[in-house]
Motif scaffolding. Sequence first.
Motif, mmCIF file in Angstrom:
data_model
loop_
_atom_site.group_PDB
_atom_site.id
_atom_site.type_symbol
_atom_site.label_atom_id
_atom_site.label_comp_id
_atom_site.label_asym_id
_atom_site.label_seq_id
_atom_site.Cartn_x
_atom_site.Cartn_y
_atom_site.Cartn_z
ATOM 1 N N VAL A 186 0.416 -1.003 -0.041
ATOM 2 C CA VAL A 186 0.713 -0.100 -0.051
ATOM 3 C C VAL A 186 1.033 1.627 -0.162
ATOM 4 C CG1 VAL A 186 -2.028 1.160 0.863
ATOM 5 C CG2 VAL A 186 -1.560 -0.961 1.334
ATOM 6 N N ARG A 187 0.823 1.896 -0.853
ATOM 7 C CA ARG A 187 1.164 3.385 -1.134
ATOM 8 C C ARG A 187 0.417 4.470 -1.076
ATOM 9 N NH1 ARG A 187 5.731 3.873 -5.521
ATOM 10 N NH2 ARG A 187 6.535 2.167 -4.518
ATOM 11 N N PRO A 188 1.038 4.888 -0.036
ATOM 12 C CA PRO A 188 -0.408 6.659 0.497
ATOM 13 C C PRO A 188 -0.016 7.355 0.078
ATOM 14 C CG PRO A 188 0.475 5.626 2.691
ATOM 15 C CD PRO A 188 0.943 4.625 1.387
ATOM 16 N N GLU A 189 -0.331 8.890 -0.165
ATOM 17 C CA GLU A 189 -0.148 10.270 -0.140
ATOM 18 C C GLU A 189 -0.906 11.342 -0.290
ATOM 19 O OE1 GLU A 189 0.585 9.789 -5.193
ATOM 20 O OE2 GLU A 189 1.473 11.701 -4.719
ATOM 21 N N SER A 190 -0.821 11.858 0.219
ATOM 22 C CA SER A 190 -1.351 12.830 -0.052
ATOM 23 C C SER A 190 -2.511 13.678 -0.652
ATOM 24 C CB SER A 190 -0.710 13.652 0.943
ATOM 25 O OG SER A 190 -1.476 15.303 1.107
ATOM 26 N N TYR A 192 -3.733 16.466 -0.468
ATOM 27 C CA TYR A 192 -3.497 17.707 -1.223
ATOM 28 C C TYR A 192 -2.186 18.304 -1.247
ATOM 29 C CZ TYR A 192 -8.417 18.578 0.498
ATOM 30 O OH TYR A 192 -9.223 18.463 0.683
ATOM 31 N N THR A 193 -2.084 19.149 -2.401
ATOM 32 C CA THR A 193 -0.367 19.418 -2.843
ATOM 33 C C THR A 193 0.613 20.216 -1.840
ATOM 34 O OG1 THR A 193 -0.516 20.963 -4.356
ATOM 35 C CG2 THR A 193 -1.050 18.918 -5.155
ATOM 36 N N ASP A 194 -0.294 20.300 -1.177
ATOM 37 C CA ASP A 194 0.023 22.199 0.278
ATOM 38 C C ASP A 194 0.159 21.216 1.304
ATOM 39 O OD1 ASP A 194 -2.553 21.605 0.355
ATOM 40 O OD2 ASP A 194 -2.886 24.120 0.285
ATOM 41 N N VAL A 195 -0.408 20.228 1.910
ATOM 42 C CA VAL A 195 -0.281 19.328 2.763
ATOM 43 C C VAL A 195 0.717 17.434 2.767
ATOM 44 C CG1 VAL A 195 -2.116 18.327 4.499
ATOM 45 C CG2 VAL A 195 -2.953 19.789 3.313
ATOM 46 N N VAL A 196 1.715 17.827 3.717
ATOM 47 C CA VAL A 196 2.742 17.167 3.928
ATOM 48 C C VAL A 196 2.262 15.767 4.380
ATOM 49 C CG1 VAL A 196 5.148 16.256 4.395
ATOM 50 C CG2 VAL A 196 5.019 18.674 4.005
ATOM 51 N N LEU A 197 2.509 14.975 4.064
ATOM 52 C CA LEU A 197 2.091 13.152 4.953
ATOM 53 C C LEU A 197 2.694 13.352 6.095
ATOM 54 C CD1 LEU A 197 -0.401 11.226 3.765
ATOM 55 C CD2 LEU A 197 1.991 9.488 3.326
ATOM 56 N N PRO A 198 2.703 13.066 7.347
ATOM 57 C CA PRO A 198 3.169 12.745 8.139
ATOM 58 C C PRO A 198 3.653 11.393 8.596
ATOM 59 C CG PRO A 198 1.067 12.367 8.564
ATOM 60 C CD PRO A 198 0.959 12.787 7.402
ATOM 61 N N ALA A 199 4.464 11.727 8.948
ATOM 62 C CA ALA A 199 5.399 9.741 9.650
ATOM 63 C C ALA A 199 4.492 8.615 9.654
ATOM 64 C CB ALA A 199 6.203 9.674 10.616
#
Length: 249
Positions: A186-190, A192-199
């Motif tokens: 599974v590869r998650p991605e935000s 929103y382009t202006d929101v960074v995915l947390p750890a």
Amino acid sequence: MDPYAPPPPPAGPAARPWWRRPGIVVLGVLMVVGGGLLVSGDPGGRPGAGVGDAKEAGRPEVSVSPSSVEPTATPSVPAGPPRLVGKVLEEAQEVADGAGYDVVTHDASDRDDGQWDADGWKVCFQTAGGQRGGGRPVLDLGVVRVDSPCPAADGEAVSWPVMPGVAGATLVRAGEMLEAVGIRKVRPESVYTDVVLPADPGAWRVCFQEPAPGEEVENPQYATAYLKVAPPDAACPEEPYARLRPDTP
């Protein structure tokens, strides 16, 4: 008596009884030997046949009892075929051979692939395959790849799992649903382009997915699910790659 008369000749040996005379003794011996030969003759009436035949053949007679004769060995017949469905082909071949069976294989799906690597296939179906030239019985095994599900019937297409719909579920829950159908990557991605995915985005919610819900996933163990997720306090946009705060520079 005249004293000047010559003396009488000496008396000869005393006469032997008739039964001790040489002729009589020899005749008696011959009668005894002949009687023995007559007694030892065969039941058919030929005197001395058993002894004479044994001597003429140059070997003694040997009597053979029925218990001393070994029965002729007959080929062993297997009691019944072993259960091979569910086994890896390599193991199935070894089990069949040990039970007295030969094995032939075929692709149980509609692909008709060759089975060159016995450790990469598993048995879905087995049927009796007759007998080869009077030799051992044969089992015909329908096999598929180890990671593939068995078809509903021998020769039909394999029914692969379909992609579940995970939109709206948390990333943790989506991972569980995907693993249930065999998808481990599974590869998650935000989203929103202006929101960074947390750890640790486990609490984020899925907005979009690929493959799409209901799509058949062939070899799901090698497939990757791409999920677009949004923060727990943000709604999903209408399309992926949007901006959460479009007015922010």
